[in-house]
Design a protein around this motif. Structure first.
Motif, PDB file in Angstrom:
ATOM      1  N   ALA A  83       0.881  -0.998   0.041  1.00 37.76           N
ATOM      2  CA  ALA A  83       0.258   0.092   0.369  1.00 37.76           C
ATOM      3  C   ALA A  83       0.832   1.439   0.080  1.00 37.76           C
ATOM      4  O   ALA A  83       1.939   1.446   0.826  1.00 37.76           O
ATOM      5  N   ALA A  84       0.580   2.198  -0.653  1.00 41.75           N
ATOM      6  CA  ALA A  84       1.197   3.527  -0.855  1.00 41.75           C
ATOM      7  C   ALA A  84       0.672   4.424   0.243  1.00 41.75           C
ATOM      8  O   ALA A  84      -0.522   4.531   0.590  1.00 41.75           O
ATOM      9  N   ILE A  85       1.353   4.944   0.650  1.00 44.85           N
ATOM     10  CA  ILE A  85       1.103   5.997   2.031  1.00 44.85           C
ATOM     11  C   ILE A  85       1.717   7.164   2.086  1.00 44.85           C
ATOM     12  O   ILE A  85       2.885   7.480   1.337  1.00 44.85           O
ATOM     13  N   GLY A  86       1.297   8.272   2.734  1.00 48.90           N
ATOM     14  CA  GLY A  86       1.833   9.415   2.745  1.00 48.90           C
ATOM     15  C   GLY A  86       1.708  10.515   1.829  1.00 48.90           C
ATOM     16  O   GLY A  86       1.109   9.964   0.707  1.00 48.90           O
ATOM     17  N   GLU A  95      -7.344   9.733  -3.968  1.00 44.69           N
ATOM     18  CA  GLU A  95      -8.919   9.295  -4.468  1.00 44.69           C
ATOM     19  C   GLU A  95      -8.990   7.893  -3.997  1.00 44.69           C
ATOM     20  O   GLU A  95     -10.206   7.509  -3.806  1.00 44.69           O
ATOM     21  N   GLY A  96      -7.993   6.937  -4.065  1.00 39.96           N
ATOM     22  CA  GLY A  96      -8.190   5.655  -3.533  1.00 39.96           C
ATOM     23  C   GLY A  96      -6.994   4.868  -3.085  1.00 39.96           C
ATOM     24  O   GLY A  96      -6.900   3.819  -3.081  1.00 39.96           O
ATOM     25  N   GLY A  97      -6.034   5.573  -2.761  1.00 38.35           N
ATOM     26  CA  GLY A  97      -4.671   4.953  -2.314  1.00 38.35           C
ATOM     27  C   GLY A  97      -4.700   4.433  -1.078  1.00 38.35           C
ATOM     28  O   GLY A  97      -4.332   3.168  -1.002  1.00 38.35           O
ATOM     29  N   ALA A  98      -5.139   4.979  -0.264  1.00 35.82           N
ATOM     30  CA  ALA A  98      -5.248   4.393   1.367  1.00 35.82           C
ATOM     31  C   ALA A  98      -6.284   4.890   2.153  1.00 35.82           C
ATOM     32  O   ALA A  98      -6.795   6.123   1.666  1.00 35.82           O
ATOM     33  N   GLN A  99      -6.671   4.222   3.048  1.00 35.83           N
ATOM     34  CA  GLN A  99      -7.638   4.802   4.356  1.00 35.83           C
ATOM     35  C   GLN A  99      -6.806   4.708   5.566  1.00 35.83           C
ATOM     36  O   GLN A  99      -6.311   3.557   5.666  1.00 35.83           O
ATOM     37  N   LEU A 100      -7.262   5.488   6.281  1.00 36.92           N
ATOM     38  CA  LEU A 100      -6.466   5.684   7.686  1.00 36.92           C
ATOM     39  C   LEU A 100      -7.373   5.298   8.824  1.00 36.92           C
ATOM     40  O   LEU A 100      -8.346   5.808   8.898  1.00 36.92           O
ATOM     41  N   LEU A 101      -6.612   4.306   9.661  1.00 37.85           N
ATOM     42  CA  LEU A 101      -7.322   3.915  10.703  1.00 37.85           C
ATOM     43  C   LEU A 101      -6.426   4.516  11.855  1.00 37.85           C
ATOM     44  O   LEU A 101      -5.142   4.357  11.916  1.00 37.85           O
ATOM     45  N   VAL A 102      -7.046   5.365  13.049  1.00 38.13           N
ATOM     46  CA  VAL A 102      -6.056   6.025  13.983  1.00 38.13           C
ATOM     47  C   VAL A 102      -6.343   5.475  15.319  1.00 38.13           C
ATOM     48  O   VAL A 102      -7.628   5.862  15.630  1.00 38.13           O
ATOM     49  N   GLY A 103      -5.337   5.255  15.999  1.00 35.80           N
ATOM     50  CA  GLY A 103      -5.512   4.953  17.537  1.00 35.80           C
ATOM     51  C   GLY A 103      -4.415   5.316  18.471  1.00 35.80           C
ATOM     52  O   GLY A 103      -3.361   5.543  17.758  1.00 35.80           O
ATOM     53  N   PRO A 159      -6.328  -0.120   3.610  1.00 32.55           N
ATOM     54  CA  PRO A 159      -6.185   0.138   5.043  1.00 32.55           C
ATOM     55  C   PRO A 159      -4.621   0.305   5.511  1.00 32.55           C
ATOM     56  O   PRO A 159      -3.916  -0.381   5.447  1.00 32.55           O
ATOM     57  N   VAL A 160      -4.597   1.540   6.312  1.00 30.36           N
ATOM     58  CA  VAL A 160      -3.333   1.663   6.913  1.00 30.36           C
ATOM     59  C   VAL A 160      -3.609   2.093   8.267  1.00 30.36           C
ATOM     60  O   VAL A 160      -4.488   3.099   8.613  1.00 30.36           O
ATOM     61  N   PHE A 161      -3.175   1.216   9.393  1.00 30.59           N
ATOM     62  CA  PHE A 161      -3.657   1.659  10.805  1.00 30.59           C
ATOM     63  C   PHE A 161      -2.429   2.169  11.564  1.00 30.59           C
ATOM     64  O   PHE A 161      -1.292   1.572  11.682  1.00 30.59           O
ATOM     65  N   VAL A 162      -2.496   3.437  12.105  1.00 31.30           N
ATOM     66  CA  VAL A 162      -1.596   3.820  12.734  1.00 31.30           C
ATOM     67  C   VAL A 162      -1.796   4.084  14.203  1.00 31.30           C
ATOM     68  O   VAL A 162      -2.833   4.302  14.530  1.00 31.30           O
ATOM     69  N   ILE A 163      -1.096   3.559  15.169  1.00 34.78           N
ATOM     70  CA  ILE A 163      -1.181   3.407  16.663  1.00 34.78           C
ATOM     71  C   ILE A 163      -0.040   4.147  16.900  1.00 34.78           C
ATOM     72  O   ILE A 163       1.146   3.609  17.238  1.00 34.78           O
ATOM     73  N   ASN A 164      -0.370   5.290  17.723  1.00 38.23           N
ATOM     74  CA  ASN A 164       0.836   6.042  18.401  1.00 38.23           C
ATOM     75  C   ASN A 164       0.699   5.699  19.838  1.00 38.23           C
ATOM     76  O   ASN A 164      -0.067   4.974  20.353  1.00 38.23           O
ATOM     77  N   SER A 165       1.847   6.189  20.545  1.00 38.25           N
ATOM     78  CA  SER A 165       2.070   6.049  21.994  1.00 38.25           C
ATOM     79  C   SER A 165       2.161   7.424  22.791  1.00 38.25           C
ATOM     80  O   SER A 165       2.443   7.558  23.845  1.00 38.25           O
ATOM     81  N   LEU A 181       0.398  10.744   6.826  1.00 37.24           N
ATOM     82  CA  LEU A 181      -0.228   9.954   6.264  1.00 37.24           C
ATOM     83  C   LEU A 181      -1.636  10.307   5.892  1.00 37.24           C
ATOM     84  O   LEU A 181      -2.218   9.832   5.025  1.00 37.24           O
ATOM     85  N   ALA A 182      -2.207  11.301   6.722  1.00 37.24           N
ATOM     86  CA  ALA A 182      -3.571  11.860   6.408  1.00 37.24           C
ATOM     87  C   ALA A 182      -3.442  12.613   4.951  1.00 37.24           C
ATOM     88  O   ALA A 182      -4.275  12.626   4.212  1.00 37.24           O
ATOM     89  N   GLY A 183      -2.189  13.248   4.865  1.00 39.71           N
ATOM     90  CA  GLY A 183      -2.269  13.937   3.321  1.00 39.71           C
ATOM     91  C   GLY A 183      -2.094  12.986   2.316  1.00 39.71           C
ATOM     92  O   GLY A 183      -2.569  13.500   0.990  1.00 39.71           O
ATOM     93  N   GLY A 184      -2.178  11.567   2.213  1.00 37.80           N
ATOM     94  CA  GLY A 184      -2.175  10.829   1.112  1.00 37.80           C
ATOM     95  C   GLY A 184      -3.428   9.689   1.346  1.00 37.80           C
ATOM     96  O   GLY A 184      -3.249   9.015   0.576  1.00 37.80           O
ATOM     97  N   ALA A 185      -4.071  10.175   2.280  1.00 37.44           N
ATOM     98  CA  ALA A 185      -5.179   9.054   2.306  1.00 37.44           C
ATOM     99  C   ALA A 185      -6.649   9.789   1.818  1.00 37.44           C
ATOM    100  O   ALA A 185      -6.948  10.821   1.812  1.00 37.44           O
ATOM    101  N   SER A 186      -7.657   8.806   1.607  1.00 35.30           N
ATOM    102  CA  SER A 186      -8.887   9.347   0.929  1.00 35.30           C
ATOM    103  C   SER A 186      -9.812   9.848   2.074  1.00 35.30           C
ATOM    104  O   SER A 186     -10.808  10.382   1.811  1.00 35.30           O
ATOM    105  N   ARG A 187      -9.527   8.983   3.442  1.00 32.23           N
ATOM    106  CA  ARG A 187     -10.474   9.080   4.396  1.00 32.23           C
ATOM    107  C   ARG A 187      -9.588   8.482   5.802  1.00 32.23           C
ATOM    108  O   ARG A 187      -8.947   7.771   5.685  1.00 32.23           O
TER     109      ARG A 187
END
Length: 398
Positions: A83-86, A95-103, A159-165, A181-187
């Motif tokens: 998956a292409a990210i960022g 438009e369709g490269g990735a969607q971001l899950l954030v936790g 999907p791209v799942f980013v989990i920070n600390s 990551l958000a700059g390269g995500a469709s949602r």
């Protein structure tokens, strides 16, 4: 493939059926995460939860990378293979490269809290430190991806799942990563807890600004030569009145001087004084107005000067057209599984404030419960299971 589940069911309906089979495993997974105490300020303590998440996300078929931190425990980045990210992957929102899950894996609770707040499962609730904010949200994200895999459905967008600390301390190290990551995500879907007992999704969050104001004067003996001094404290008092006037109750803008300091002794005209200011706004326009007002402060006491620095800030999560469109998609998915869904506004910020600057964002997709940062912290298990199906339906959408 994307599309329908078994027997013509929608992805959300199919995942709902699968989660009925996985319920006990889901509860056990949440318990495992909560048992791994992971305060933001103790990076070494986060090894356990990081290992559990890495293994589980890898088993789902995602490529998992640990990005080390300097003062934090670092961050996990899990993505579909290839998956292409960022921002490098898209000129503006893809438009369709990735969607971001954030936790986030960090909590506000210090090591040893489990002795006073043990993990308990009873009466349909799971309680424990960090269960609500937001380890159940992480479990919802993991099981949404797993359930889609189990029933043979792909995500509608990689999907791209980013989990920070470090979210609980303002995401100081992870913010650049999340922005990229958000700059390269469709949602972006933010797995923070839902709002209130009815589990409202968060379609608005206030933006946050923090300012440090430093006033410099001239010291002198308060009894022998007061006229030779220029009181920084007196100027600060005038300045605080001006700062307070920047607030606008009708617009929902709050400006709070929360800390003050200054002076050296009662018999010395103060040469320095300072204050810390917290600002909350619903719109970017209000944030700009406050910023202009703060940096436009002028001294009134002769011989004093004012210096202002913005030490922290993130824009609001506004109810923009693209965010509304994502909310309306959530309503349609919720209707498929018979789930009542409401929206709400939150005065506090999250990493969703960051993603919303770049891409369509929906926040509050995590647990329904109560007690964030409080001793009675808990989640409703059945409501969490419902949220897995809701999130999976959103992930599977084109």
């Amino acid at each position: 493939m994307t599309g329908s589940g078994a027997n013509g069911s929608t992805p959300a309906q199919a995942v709902s059926g699968r989660m009925a089979e996985l319920r006990d495993e889901f509860v056990d997974f949440i318990s495992q995460l909560v048992l791994e105490e992971s305060p933001s300020t103790e990076p070494e303590a986060q090894r356990g939860i990081r290992a559990i998440l890495t293994e589980t996300l890898s088993d789902i078929g995602l490529e998992v990378e640990h990005i080390p931190g300097q003062a934090s425990g670092g961050h996990l980045l899990a993505r579909s293979p290839g998956a292409a990210i960022g921002r490098a992957a898209a000129d503006g929102p893809a438009e369709g490269g990735a969607q971001l899950l954030v936790g986030h894996m960090d909590t506000v609770w210090p090591i040893g809290t489990l002795r006073e707040m043990p993990v308990r499962v009873s009466d349909g609730r799971l309680s424990g430190p960090g269960a609500f904010d937001m380890k159940t949200g992480l479990a919802i994200g993991v099981f949404a991806l797993r359930a889609l895999r189990d029933i043979g459905l792909d995500a509608g967008v990689a999907p791209v799942f980013v989990i920070n600390s470090d979210e609980e301390i303002g995401s100081p190290e992870s913010e650049p990563l999340i922005r990229d990551l958000a700059g390269g995500a469709s949602r972006a879907f933010v797995l923070e807890p839902a709002l209130g007992p009815r589990g409202r999704l968060k379609t608005r969050r206030k933006g946050i600004g923090q300012y440090h104001v430093e006033v410099t004067g001239r010291s002198s003996h308060a009894g022998l030569a007061p006229e030779e001094g220029a009181s920084a404290i007196l100027e600060l008092a005038h300045t605080i009145r001006e700062i307070d006037r920047l607030g606008d109750a009708a617009a929902g803008t709050t400006v709070n001087v929360g800390l003050i300091g200054g002076g050296s002794r009662p018999n010395v005209v103060a040469a320095s004084a300072n204050c810390e200011v917290d600002v909350r706004v619903w719109t970017a326009a209000e944030a700009d107005r406050i910023r202009e007002g703060m940096f436009g402060l002028e001294p009134t006491v002769p011989g004093t000067r004012i210096e202002v620095a913005q030490v922290a800030g993130r824009g609001p999560l506004e109810r923009t057209p693209r965010n509304v469109a994502l909310w309306e998609r959530a309503l349609r998915v919720a209707d498929e599984i018979g789930l009542e869904l409401l929206e709400g506004s939150a005065g506090g910020g999250s990493d969703g404030n960051l993603t919303s600057q770049y891409t369509a964002t929906l926040d509050g997709l995590g647990a329904v419960g109560d007690g964030a940062h409080a001793r009675h912290e808990f989640v409703w298990i059945d409501r969490a299971v419902e949220r897995v199906a809701l999130l999976a339906g959103l992930i599977a959408a084109p």
